[in-house]
Each structure stands twice: as structure tokens, then as C-alpha cells.
Design a protein around this motif. Structure first.
Motif, short mmCIF file in Angstrom:
data_model
loop_
_atom_site.label_atom_id
_atom_site.label_comp_id
_atom_site.label_asym_id
_atom_site.label_seq_id
_atom_site.Cartn_x
_atom_site.Cartn_y
_atom_site.Cartn_z
N GLU A 124 -42.92 130.60 4.13
CA GLU A 124 -41.68 130.28 3.43
C GLU A 124 -40.96 129.12 4.11
O GLU A 124 -40.38 128.25 3.45
N SER A 125 -40.99 129.12 5.44
CA SER A 125 -40.36 128.02 6.19
C SER A 125 -41.12 126.72 5.99
O SER A 125 -40.51 125.64 5.87
N VAL A 126 -42.44 126.81 5.94
CA VAL A 126 -43.26 125.63 5.67
C VAL A 126 -42.88 125.04 4.31
O VAL A 126 -42.70 123.82 4.15
N ALA A 127 -42.76 125.92 3.30
CA ALA A 127 -42.40 125.47 1.97
C ALA A 127 -41.02 124.81 1.95
O ALA A 127 -40.82 123.78 1.30
N ALA A 128 -40.07 125.39 2.67
CA ALA A 128 -38.71 124.84 2.71
C ALA A 128 -38.70 123.45 3.32
O ALA A 128 -38.06 122.53 2.80
N VAL A 129 -39.40 123.28 4.44
CA VAL A 129 -39.47 121.96 5.08
C VAL A 129 -40.16 120.96 4.16
O VAL A 129 -39.70 119.83 3.98
N GLY A 130 -41.27 121.38 3.55
CA GLY A 130 -41.99 120.49 2.65
C GLY A 130 -41.15 120.05 1.47
O GLY A 130 -41.11 118.86 1.13
N GLU A 131 -40.46 120.99 0.84
CA GLU A 131 -39.58 120.65 -0.27
C GLU A 131 -38.49 119.69 0.17
O GLU A 131 -38.20 118.69 -0.49
N GLY A 132 -37.88 120.01 1.31
CA GLY A 132 -36.80 119.17 1.81
C GLY A 132 -37.24 117.74 2.06
O GLY A 132 -36.53 116.79 1.73
N VAL A 133 -38.44 117.58 2.61
CA VAL A 133 -38.96 116.25 2.90
C VAL A 133 -39.14 115.44 1.61
O VAL A 133 -38.66 114.31 1.49
N VAL A 134 -39.85 116.02 0.63
CA VAL A 134 -40.15 115.28 -0.60
C VAL A 134 -38.87 115.00 -1.40
O VAL A 134 -38.69 113.92 -1.95
N LEU A 135 -37.96 115.97 -1.43
CA LEU A 135 -36.71 115.76 -2.15
C LEU A 135 -35.80 114.78 -1.42
O LEU A 135 -35.13 113.95 -2.05
N GLY A 136 -35.77 114.87 -0.10
CA GLY A 136 -34.91 113.98 0.66
C GLY A 136 -35.39 112.54 0.68
O GLY A 136 -34.60 111.60 0.80
N ALA A 137 -36.70 112.35 0.56
CA ALA A 137 -37.27 111.00 0.60
C ALA A 137 -37.15 110.28 -0.75
O ALA A 137 -37.49 109.11 -0.86
N TYR A 138 -36.68 110.99 -1.77
CA TYR A 138 -36.61 110.42 -3.12
C TYR A 138 -35.75 109.16 -3.17
O TYR A 138 -34.69 109.08 -2.55
N ALA A 139 -36.23 108.19 -3.94
CA ALA A 139 -35.43 106.99 -4.21
C ALA A 139 -35.78 106.50 -5.61
O ALA A 139 -36.96 106.49 -5.99
N PHE A 140 -34.79 106.11 -6.38
CA PHE A 140 -35.02 105.58 -7.72
C PHE A 140 -35.00 104.06 -7.62
O PHE A 140 -33.95 103.45 -7.47
N THR A 141 -36.17 103.46 -7.68
CA THR A 141 -36.30 102.01 -7.44
C THR A 141 -36.85 101.25 -8.64
O THR A 141 -37.13 100.06 -8.53
N ALA A 142 -37.02 101.91 -9.77
CA ALA A 142 -37.69 101.30 -10.92
C ALA A 142 -37.01 100.02 -11.40
O ALA A 142 -37.67 99.13 -11.95
N TYR A 143 -35.70 99.91 -11.17
CA TYR A 143 -34.98 98.76 -11.69
C TYR A 143 -34.54 97.78 -10.61
O TYR A 143 -33.76 96.87 -10.87
N ARG A 144 -35.07 97.97 -9.40
CA ARG A 144 -34.79 97.01 -8.33
C ARG A 144 -35.60 95.74 -8.57
O ARG A 144 -36.71 95.78 -9.10
N GLY A 145 -35.09 94.61 -8.10
CA GLY A 145 -35.75 93.33 -8.35
C GLY A 145 -37.14 93.23 -7.80
O GLY A 145 -37.99 92.52 -8.35
N THR A 146 -37.43 93.96 -6.68
CA THR A 146 -38.75 93.87 -6.05
C THR A 146 -39.68 94.98 -6.48
O THR A 146 -40.80 95.07 -6.00
N ALA A 147 -39.21 95.87 -7.38
CA ALA A 147 -40.03 97.01 -7.78
C ALA A 147 -41.32 96.53 -8.43
O ALA A 147 -41.32 95.67 -9.30
N GLY A 148 -42.43 97.08 -7.98
CA GLY A 148 -43.73 96.77 -8.57
C GLY A 148 -44.38 95.52 -8.02
O GLY A 148 -45.51 95.20 -8.36
#
Length: 511
Positions: A124-148
Motif C-alpha cells: 500500500e505504501s509502494v502504491a502511495a509513493v508511486g501514485e504521488g510521483v506520477v501525479l506530482g510530476a504532471y505538467a500540461f505542456t501541449a500548448y507551450r511554444g517548444t512542445a513537440g
């Protein structure tokens, strides 16, 4: 998306760009949490003293960066606060680990690989850390000038999310830990899908485009999808959806997306409000209230993400998502205050306020979902400002026609780290929606407006079907600075609650 791996390597010897350790708030100052022993040893057992000298206390959300000591392969140590030190024998709460991992992942933006040496005594602790990492690392960059873009600049992008995270202390071949990290990766990926949809501007995400995105996801994950366009909605008598959407050049859609399991004994129906932009219609919103109204489809985003997550996890339950998609705009064709709509159920509704449109599209979808006689229906919507006034920006309200089901959903939300609160459906408020010209009005008493909206929706749920309503108006879109694993913008609120509900239902506990 950040890739997760497991390792039993020492935090001191694993090659990475940074190593993350947990620090708790002890009675006499910061205390290095379990998992960080090897890093502490490299500092001659004085890591806590060094951190205290740098001003660290171990408080939740606190981050301290320092150069690694000799003997640590990673050049940087990142100490993240876990909050109060648990009592003897108690471990750290999963939400504390999830938030700490999220803060660390966000702080490590621009880093390729990090090792997380946080306390992970069980799966359960492994899952919590894993979720936190992927959720915390999120960034919405699709509309940034350098995206892609590709090339040297892209490779050294300091704004790129953390690419890889290794969770230390969990055996890669341990079935429970492996399953936990796989679940965390899948669920967090779908929360991030919902976030992407909420963050997408309305000029690119209209009802037709949302339906197309759903069709693409359905094809990828083996889901069945059906899209009713404006012609089918008009022919079928979906007066709520058509009434809301008729003022826009982008016509409405009702999307059915379904996951089925051959051994499933129960079926859940999830209904999401999908107003891809809400101007308020003829009852136009005042200045200052329009800028974030691209987020009014967060309920539909949560429903789609939850159905896909259930499919990715292969849960033994049938889940059908209903996305009520429309754009609420003022025009010569728009529904006017005082108009009467005939809903899909056959009931007539006098529209007193065109900005109370979410309940109209949901009503049609709830009636249609009820026709399939599921074991339970849960609708999710950014429905009322009244719920924000009642519960604030981080907590969603839970209403239901069954007290046990309402309690179960509240407990599930708390279990997965989503703040929620059970709310009543007072029968005396129903009379305030009486209309002199129709079966009912779409507005009632102003005080208790969030509860009135819930009572309105209840009118369109099939007889004998267990139903709950989640009003996520507060937590669906976060306008302040990021915290924990929660970013600025779309949050993916309610996705984890819906997935855990599906897991419980698959296990035979519908609540």
C-alpha cells in the motif's frame, strides 16, 4: 509520463540524478524517516542536524535540497517533509507518503532519474509513493511554444517532468509490490488524462472533439463506444441536452463508453457533466467568472478516465460511462429563461436560469443510464457554486438516495486521499422547484442551492436504483499554487474515488 521501477539497491549506491529521503517532524526537531538510513550514514548520522541547520523541520510539504555527501552516487539529496512523526508502531499515512512523493517529483522537474528512499513497509505504501510521483510530476505542456520540438534544446528541457523514478525498498519480484506499482501507474495515468482534458482550451475541446477523444481511447483499450449526435438526440427526445446545446455552433453529444468483464456480477453506471464551455447562456456569467469555464466538463473527464482505468486494471465488474457533452452559449437560438424543455424522461422543466445547465444535461443522461438497470449510478459534476461556498475549494460533496451508499463513497474518497463530505437531500427543499407551467423548474431555493441541485437530479434516477451525486465544483480546478501532488489547473478530482468504488464492487462490496 514518469516511468516507475522498483529496486532493493541502497539509496547511497544507486545511480540517479537525485535521491529523495523523507523527514518527519519530531518532538526535538527533524527526524530522518525509514528508508533514508543509507543516506543518513553517508552524512555520519548527522543528516537531521544538517537539515535543521538549513531551516528544515520535517513539516508536510517542506522541501530541502543539499549536495550529497561522499559515498552517495547521486549528486543531490532532496529531503521532503512527511509531517508529524507517527506514534511508536504506527507507520506513515498513505496520503502523507503520496503528498511527499508528489512534492518531490514536482521539485525535480527537469531531472531525468530520481531514487525515492521513502518509507515503504508494505504494498500500500509502494502504491502511495508511486501514485504521488506520477501525479506530482504532471505538467500540461501541449500548448507551450517548444512542445513537440526535437533537438538539443528539447533534450535539455529544464521544464520537462521527471522521466524515471525508482522506488527503493520494494523487491521488483514481489508480487504485491509489483501489482501495487502497476496499479499506481495505471490509475495516475488516467487521473492525468482527466487533467489534460480539463486543461485543454474550449476552442480545441468541443463536444465533437471530446467524443472523438473518447472513441480513440475506446479503441486503444478495448471499450465499446456509442455517440449520439444532435440529430439522434433530437429524434430521441433528449430535450435537456438539446436545450443547453442549441445556442452553440458546436452541437451536443451523448457518449456511452462501456467496459465489460465476462465474469462480472455487478454493473456500475457513471454519468459525467461535460459542458465544454459554460458562458451561462442567456443568463450570462458576470465578468471574472468566465475565464476558467473550460473546466465545466471535469465530471465527464473523470468518468471517461475512470472507465479506462478499470479496463487497464481488468477489474471483474461492468462499468458504463455516460458523457453528457454540450457547450452553453448565448445566441439567437439559445434557450431563454422562461422556456420549457421536455426531457428524455418525459418530464417538463421550466428553465428559470440558463446557467443552471449542468443539471439539465445530467438529467437526460441519468434517465438513459437508468434504462439499463445498473446496480448503482454515480454522477460527477462541477455543478454548483453553492457547494464551493459550503465546502471550500478542496472538498467535494457526496449526496445519495441511500445513506449506506453515501457513507461508503465518503469513506472511499477519504481512503484514496480525496477530500469529501457527506451532504443531505432535505425533502422540504423539493417544493421550491415547483413550477406553475411545468412539472418542475431547474432552480429552487437559493439557500442550500447545492442540495436543491441534488434533489433535481434525483428526480431523473430510475425507481429502485441506488444513486449518488458527487459535486466536484470546488476541487476540480485548482487556481492557486500547486501543493502535494495537486497541480495548478485541472486536478482529475473523483477519478480515484470512482476507481476504488469499482474495485470494491468487483470484490463484492458495493456498499
Amino acid at each position: 509520463m514518469t516511468a516507475l521501477t522498483l529496486s532493493t539497491s541502497s539509496a547511497a549506491t544507486l545511480r540517479a540524478d537525485a535521491v529523495v529521503v523523507g523527514v518527519a517532524k519530531g518532538p526535538k526537531g527533524p527526524v530522518v524517516a525509514p528508508g533514508g538510513e543509507a543516506v543518513d550514514n553517508a552524512f555520519d548520522g548527522k543528516l537531521a542536524t544538517v537539515l535543521e541547520t538549513l531551516g528544515a523541520s520535517g513539516g508536510e510539504g517542506e522541501v530541502t535540497k543539499l549536495p550529497a555527501a561522499a559515498g552517495i552516487k547521486a549528486p543531490v539529496v532532496l529531503a521532503v517533509g512527511l509531517g508529524d512523526l507517527p506514534a511508536d508502531g504506527d507507520g506513515f499515512a498513505e496520503e502523507a507518503l503520496r503528498r511527499a512523493a508528489g512534492v518531490a517529483a514536482r521539485t525535480l522537474t527537469g531531472t531525468k532519474k530520481a531514487a525515492f528512499a521513502l518509507p515503504v513497509p508494505d504494498a500500500e505504501s509502494v502504491a502511495a509513493v508511486g501514485e504521488g510521483v506520477v501525479l506530482g510530476a504532471y505538467a500540461f505542456t501541449a500548448y507551450r511554444g517548444t512542445a513537440g520540438k526535437s533537438g538539443k534544446g528539447a533534450k535539455n528541457d529544464k521544464s520537462a517532468p521527471l522521466a524515471e523514478a525508482t522506488i527503493l525498498g520494494a523487491k521488483p519480484r514481489d508480487k504485491a509490490s509489483k501489482a501495487a506499482v502497476e496499479r499506481a501507474q495505471a490509475v495516475a495515468a488516467e487521473v492525468n488524462r482527466a487533467r489534460d482534458l480539463v486543461n485543454m482550451p474550449s476552442n480545441d475541446l468541443n463536444p465533437k472533439a471530446f467524443a472523438a477523444h473518447t472513441q480513440a481511447a475506446a479503441k486503444e483499450f478495448g471499450l465499446k463506444v456509442e455517440v449520439l449526435d444532435e440529430k439522434a438526440l433530437l429524434k430521441g427526445g433528449f430535450g435537456g441536452l438539446m436545450g443547453v446545446g442549441q445556442g452553440s455552433d458546436n452541437p451536443p453529444r451523448l457518449v456511452r463508453v462501456a467496459y465489460t468483464h465476462p465474469k462480472a456480477a455487478k454493473t456500475l453506471a457513471l454519468v459525467g457533466k461535460g459542458i465544454t464551455y459554460d458562458s451561462g447562456g442567456i443568463s450570462l456569467k458576470p465578468a471574472g467568472h468566465n475565464e476558467t469555464m473550460k473546466c465545466d466538463m471535469a465530471g465527464a473527464a473523470a468518468v471517461l478516465a475512470a472507465v479506462v482505468a478499470v479496463a487497464r486494471l481488468g477489474l471483474e465488474v461492468n462499468v458504463t460511462g455516460w458523457l453528457a457533452l454540450a457547450e452553453n452559449m448565448p445566441s439567437g437560438n439559445a434557450t431563454r429563461p422562461g422556456d420549457v424543455l421536455r426531457m428524455y424522461s418525459g418530464k417538463t422543466v421550466e428553465v428559470l436560469n440558463t446557467d443552471a445547465e449542468g443539471r439539465l444535461v445530467l438529467a437526460d443522461a441519468l434517465t438513459r443510464a437508468s434504462e439499463e438497470n445498473p446496480d448503482a449510478i454515480v454522477d460527477v459534476a462541477t455543478l454548483t457554486g453553492a457547494m464551493v461556498l459550503a465546502l471550500g475549494n478542496r472538498t467535494f460533496g457526496v449526496m445519495a438516495n441511500d445513506d449506506a451508499f453515501r457513507t461508503s463513497l465518503y469513506e472511499i474518497a477519504e481512503e484514496v486521499g480525496e477530500q469529501a463530505w457527506p451532504m443531505p437531500l432535505p425533502a422540504d427543499l423539493r417544493k421550491s422547484m415547483d413550477s406553475p407551467v411545468a412539472d418542475m423548474a431547474n432552480m429552487g431555493e437559493r439557500m442550500g442551492g447545492g442540495l436543491v441541485a441534488g434533489l433535481f437530479l434525483q428526480e431523473f434516477v430510475g425507481e429502485g436504483i441506488t444513486w449518488a451525486h458527487l459535486d466536484i465544483a470546488g476541487p476540480a480546478f485548482h487556481e492557486s499554487a500547486p501543493y502535494g501532488y495537486t497541480p495548478k489547473g485541472g486536478t482529475g478530482s473523483a477519478v480515484r474515488t470512482l476507481v476504488r468504488l469499482a474495485e470494491r464492487t468487483a470484490a463484492g462490496d458495493l456498499g
